[in-house]
Design a protein around this motif. Sequence first.
Motif, PDB file in Angstrom:
ATOM      1  N   ARG A   1       0.858  -1.181   0.000  1.00  0.00           N
ATOM      2  CA  ARG A   1       0.000   0.000   0.000  1.00  0.00           C
ATOM      3  C   ARG A   1       0.893   1.228   0.000  1.00  0.00           C
ATOM      4  NH1 ARG A   1      -3.360  -3.089  -1.189  1.00  0.00           N
ATOM      5  NH2 ARG A   1      -5.472  -3.365  -0.402  1.00  0.00           N
ATOM      6  N   GLY A   2       0.643   2.143  -0.908  1.00  0.00           N
ATOM      7  CA  GLY A   2       1.398   3.395  -0.961  1.00  0.00           C
ATOM      8  C   GLY A   2       2.897   3.160  -1.087  1.00  0.00           C
ATOM      9  N   GLY A   3       3.286   2.166  -1.901  1.00  0.00           N
ATOM     10  CA  GLY A   3       4.698   1.918  -2.137  1.00  0.00           C
ATOM     11  C   GLY A   3       5.398   1.162  -1.019  1.00  0.00           C
ATOM     12  N   ARG A   4       4.647   0.833   0.059  1.00  0.00           N
ATOM     13  CA  ARG A   4       5.270   0.097   1.169  1.00  0.00           C
ATOM     14  C   ARG A   4       4.783  -1.346   1.169  1.00  0.00           C
ATOM     15  NH1 ARG A   4       3.511   2.194   6.083  1.00  0.00           N
ATOM     16  NH2 ARG A   4       4.859   0.687   7.074  1.00  0.00           N
ATOM     17  N   GLN A   5       5.715  -2.234   1.445  1.00  0.00           N
ATOM     18  CA  GLN A   5       5.384  -3.646   1.523  1.00  0.00           C
ATOM     19  C   GLN A   5       4.943  -3.950   2.938  1.00  0.00           C
ATOM     20  OE1 GLN A   5       6.231  -5.910  -1.121  1.00  0.00           O
ATOM     21  NE2 GLN A   5       6.691  -7.868  -0.181  1.00  0.00           N
ATOM     22  N   LEU A   6       3.645  -4.221   3.133  1.00  0.00           N
ATOM     23  CA  LEU A   6       3.132  -4.450   4.481  1.00  0.00           C
ATOM     24  C   LEU A   6       3.155  -5.933   4.849  1.00  0.00           C
ATOM     25  CD1 LEU A   6       0.114  -1.975   4.493  1.00  0.00           C
ATOM     26  CD2 LEU A   6       2.444  -1.608   5.275  1.00  0.00           C
ATOM     27  N   LEU A   7       2.921  -6.788   3.845  1.00  0.00           N
ATOM     28  CA  LEU A   7       3.004  -8.229   4.081  1.00  0.00           C
ATOM     29  C   LEU A   7       3.810  -8.850   2.945  1.00  0.00           C
ATOM     30  CD1 LEU A   7      -0.663  -9.069   5.142  1.00  0.00           C
ATOM     31  CD2 LEU A   7       1.334  -8.950   6.635  1.00  0.00           C
TER      32      LEU A   7
END
Lengths: 258, 346
Positions: free
Chosen positions: A11-17
């Motif tokens: 999400r939004g360029g960030r890897q959350l999982l």
Amino acid sequence: MIAAHDITLRRGGRQLLDAVSLAVRPGEVVALVGPNGAGKSTLLRVMTGELTPNAGAVTWAGRSLGACTPLALARGRAVVSQQARIAFPMTAAEIVALGRLPWHGTPQGAPARQAGLVAAALARAGVPEALWHRHYDTLSGGEQQRIQLARALAQIEGAPAPVALFLDEPTASLDPGHAAALLRCLRALARERGAMVLVVLHDLNQAGFVADRVALLREGRLEAEGRPGDMLSAERLGVLYGVRFRAAGGLLAPDFAA
Amino acid sequence: MASRLKRWLPVLALLVLAWVMLMALLLGPARVSPAGFWAVLADALGLAPLPAEFRRDAVVLGVIRGPRVVLGALVGAGLAAAGTAMQGLFRNPLADPGLIGVSAGAALAAVGAIVLAGPLVGAAAGMMGLWLLPVAAFIGGLGATLAIARLARRGGATAVGTLLLAGVAVNALCAALTGLLIFMADDRQVRDITFWTFGSLAGARWAQVPVALVLVGLPVLGLLALARPLNALVLGEAEAFHLGIRVERVKRVAVALAAIAVSAGVAFTGLIGFIGLVVPHLVRLAVGGSDHRLVLPVAASLGGALLVAADLAARSLAAPAEVPIGIVTALLGAPFFLWMLRRHIA
């Protein structure tokens, strides 16, 4: 069984999982444990169907979650989110009654039965009768949390087995007495009704008591999963949280000074 | 209040609406006696011929007041139901139908019709006559809402916060363009515009009633059917999804129904503020809760009753002149609302 297969979520360029796989079987309580921002709530929200992963899939009894309607999901699982703010005044009983919404128009939703189910859920969640008709906003954080539990219990009442229950830090505002009651309630659901329970917890001793399996999450990755005795060791937790743990009398305590 | 009693509140509100409508038919500068009312009704239903002494009453009721009262009830119900639904959808007690651009868009198009119709379409404007302004306002209201909804969508999901901000921006743009048109208008047009923006039921005709029944009445019924999803949304969007609600679809349907109902209402009456914002609050305070299964129908009935009562006041206060109805709704409603608010706090 509810199973997450290689879930990746950005999400939004960030890897959350990052390629997380986890399964919850009927009759089993699984605790999700890890530092802030590890992706515990995100994984929980993916497994409830609320978030759609960028890669991977969640299956429920072999069926993809994406193929289920929200209503079909709501008749099989209930979710207790982190403390929610309600938009307009409602009483505790009215909120719990909303848990019966998915059953509207079915035999389980017959109007005559609803008041009884709501009362039973409130009682089971340990909400004293004096609070049932109080406005939600006037209640304490812990009381609100128990009302949200009652709503979830009301929702899965009458659902075909196995039901699933997802809880995000359900004991965060509870005193030790009420926390213990909630954990016992979760265990009973798993034992007696064969429920699948996935719960995010910060209190490791609570996780050790309630869980059949513990999953350790860090920076969006599943570090390890297994029996509580193996997962909740002072060494493992020390690495996971970056703080030293002491084991005393069968309980784990972080060493705040170290 | 006992819940068994609460279930009758929608019926009670409907009775209040019927009573206010009856009073609005009988009262006013030219009084109509109950005997006259029954005689005209019997004549209209073909039960008994109209006695000569009630001919004047037949004109007053049938031609002048009848369409006003019916249109007023429909428009008021539409404004109040749309306001309730928007507050529920936005989870914000300050929301009203104006937020999704309906009023500003309708005003822009109506003012555009008043100022530009003559030079642009000339004789065609004359042919459309009574329908030019309503059609323009309806299209303008819907168009602004559509633009806002489109701007706030991304990847199939509508962020309510973005919807709100897009609404503020589109409203400002519409207001600026409206101002530009007013700047271009001549004195007679400016007067027309001023009266349109204050609202009035004086232009009500029977020919408008079937249109309003479809474009206001049906959306109101549709909004009533959204009571359960709106209840779930009180808990939050994620919680509503967990309870089996198709949140995105509910959002789209609610915005569309509210936009149609309010655009159509505004098209016939001009801008009438206040009802969409305040009636839902009054109803929540009165029924002592937020259950949309009660609040929506009660608000619709009382919104209709309030507009009809305001219209009665508008045509009685300075008879034979008429005070613009928007002024009356605000003058009556705002102090009453403040009184309720203070009482609620105490």
